[in-house]
Enzyme design. Structure first.
Site, PDB file in Angstrom:
ATOM      1  CG  HIS A 160      -2.039  -0.983   1.110  1.00  0.00           C
ATOM      2  ND1 HIS A 160      -3.326  -0.622   0.821  1.00  0.00           N
ATOM      3  CD2 HIS A 160      -2.049  -2.336   1.224  1.00  0.00           C
ATOM      4  CE1 HIS A 160      -4.092  -1.703   0.776  1.00  0.00           C
ATOM      5  NE2 HIS A 160      -3.337  -2.764   1.026  1.00  0.00           N
ATOM      6  CG  ASP A 368      -0.111   9.239   0.724  1.00  0.00           C
ATOM      7  OD1 ASP A 368      -0.179   8.064   1.121  1.00  0.00           O
ATOM      8  OD2 ASP A 368      -0.831  10.150   1.152  1.00  0.00           O
TER       9      ASP A 368
END
Ligand code: ADQ
Length: 468
Positions: A160, A368
């Site tokens: 992720h 991110d």
């Protein structure tokens, strides 16, 4: 039909709101297919109580068609595996923050121990035709541990968070072991093409990986498939939340209160990767350079508490308190405060109303994996009068969301300029950008992500049987 078994460090109760991208996405995936979700309960065992080691430590409950299977951790393991290796080695390094990493062999030992424990507890629960989908950096060696016990199920892994380039990855003393461990999976998935490229470059340069005619990579004596599977959101569900009672009530309250103002919004976990201080600096620069925004623009920044027991997070909290206090002290007036800073998790059903009432979203992480808030903000907009997304070029989402206003969050002046442009953007341009972005997030939603990953895993495990 095969059963889906999802494994992640933490599991989230499907009845409760979760502030965290993995929990939100996995919940959406499992709710559709049913299956098992295995992970740490979030609880620590009393020292000396070795229930889990006797093989009877798995707690199972069924909630809304999903079987939740959890284990507790021993406090020593928790310190080394979770606080140590996961949060102080892998999280900072994978977000390019070598300066915050703390390398300690005991952390790596604990990380391995807990992955072995997960494997020991999970393996007896598996049926021969189960498909196992492992999530995130806390569990990189899990497949290798399962394989060592004889597990032959298809096992996929999804990262992720970002995959750093080789020179950064190589700073982790155990980098070779981590990368070798990945080759026990049939399929490894990343958020973006850039992450995939970093992985391929690493295995080619460091492990002499060869690309096979079927596209698979061969290294460390095994083959795997690797791909980019950008994670999405449940667009319809989120849009519907904006239209339900709580969503509308929130929207009305915000619109009432800010009827004469331009609202900007930021929603994040309080984490040093999210670029929160840099965002406040940019907002301050906006007020300084474009004084017409004084008395008009208000930034609501919601920062959910996260990993509060780590020093770097305490520092960030103090820094944010002080920056937000200073901006309000320096620019605020009796009837206007430039910032509202809320250090809390907000109920999920209230977020869409808040997004919809906002003219601009500031999603400006320093790094991110993807960033789901960028997508949620769009899904909540009113198509006749949509808001504008200001998005960091260092969020994985920027690879897909080119029609957002892309910024470099380290560049305070450039970011302030982009915010000014967003605030002044004419309706036509806002609509054009919104329409293009919505088409993308609709096409690549959470269902697409799950289906694409699981289809690719089925292909990969067939290929692995043919050529291990
Ligand atoms: P996160 O770092 O947690 O996830 P993100 O993708 O933004 O980041 O997801 C956060 C989720 O929690 C969103 O659904 C958001 O609405 C919710 N949330 C955040 N702050 C909240 C608050 N204050 N109150 C209520 N809800 C809040 C990790 C990676 C990301 C990746 C996801 C999914 O770091 O890069 O996008 O996993 O893969």
């Amino acid at each position: 039909m095969s059963r889906l078994v999802i494994v992640s460090n933490r599991i989230a109760d499907p009845r409760k709101a979760a502030a965290g991208g993995l929990a939100v996405a996995v919940k959406d995936s499992l709710q559709e297919t049913g299956g098992v979700w295995f992970g740490w309960s979030g609880k620590l065992r009393d020292a000396g109580n070795d229930a889990t080691h006797r093989g009877d430590g798995v707690q199972v409950q069924t909630v809304g068609g999903i079987q939740l299977a959890t284990i507790d951790l021993d406090p020593r393991d928790y310190d080394a595996y979770y606080l140590g290796y996961s949060n102080n080695v892998l999280w900072p390094v994978f977000h390019y923050r070598l300066d915050l990493a703390q390398f300690d062999r005991r952390f790596a030992d604990g990380y391995r121990r807990v992955n072995q424990l997960f494997a020991r507890k999970l393996y007896p629960l598996l049926r021969p035709d189960d498909i196992v989908w492992v999530h995130d950096y806390q569990l990189i060696p899990l497949a290798a541990e399962l394989r060592a016990m004889g597990c032959t199920n298809p096992i996929g892994f999804f990262l992720h968070i970002p995959m750093p380039p080789l020179p950064i990855m190589a700073a982790i003393p155990e980098h070779e072991w981590l990368m070798r461990s990945l080759f026990a999976y049939d399929l490894v998935g990343f958020q973006t093409e850039a992450d995939l490229l970093h992985f391929e470059q690493y295995v080619e340069a460091e492990a002499g990986a060869a690309r096979l005619p079927n596209g698979r990579l061969r290294a460390f004596g095994r083959t795997l498939s690797a791909g980019a599977f950008p994670i999405g959101i449940n667009v319809d569900e989120f849009a519907a939340l904006a239209g339900d009672r709580d969503g509308i009530a929130m929207f009305d309250r915000m619109r009432d209160e800010y009827s004469r103002r331009q609202l900007l919004v930021g929603v994040d976990r309080l984490d040093y990767t999210k670029g929160l201080p840099q965002r406040v600096h940019a907002f301050r620069e906006l007020l300084e350079r474009y004084p017409e925004n004084r008395s008009r623009a208000t930034l609501i920044q919601i920062a959910a508490p996260s990993r509060e027991n780590l020093g770097a997070y305490d520092d960030l909290r103090r820094e944010m308190d002080s920056l937000c206090g200073a901006i309000n002290g320096d620019y605020g007036e009796l009837e206007w405060m430039p910032m509202r800073y809320i250090h809390r998790t907000v109920a999920r059903k209230r977020l869409p109303g808040l997004y919809r009432a906002s003219r601009v979203a500031l999603v400006t992480p320093l790094r991110d994996g993807m960033n789901l808030v960028a997508k949620e903000f769009l899904a909540a907009q009113d198509e006749t009068d949509p808001g504008v997304l200001v998005l960091s070029r260092f969020a994985g989402a920027a690879e897909q969301m080119k029609e957002a206003l892309l910024v470099n969050p380290y560049d305070t002046q450039g970011t302030a300029q982009a915010i000014q442009r967003a605030l002044a953007m004419p309706l036509d341009e806002r609509r054009q950008r919104y329409t293009a972005l919505m088409a993308t997030i609709r096409k690549y939603d959470v269902h697409w992500w799950r289906t694409r990953f699981l289809d690719a895993l089925a292909d990969a495990s067939e290929a692995a049987v043919a050529q291990p």
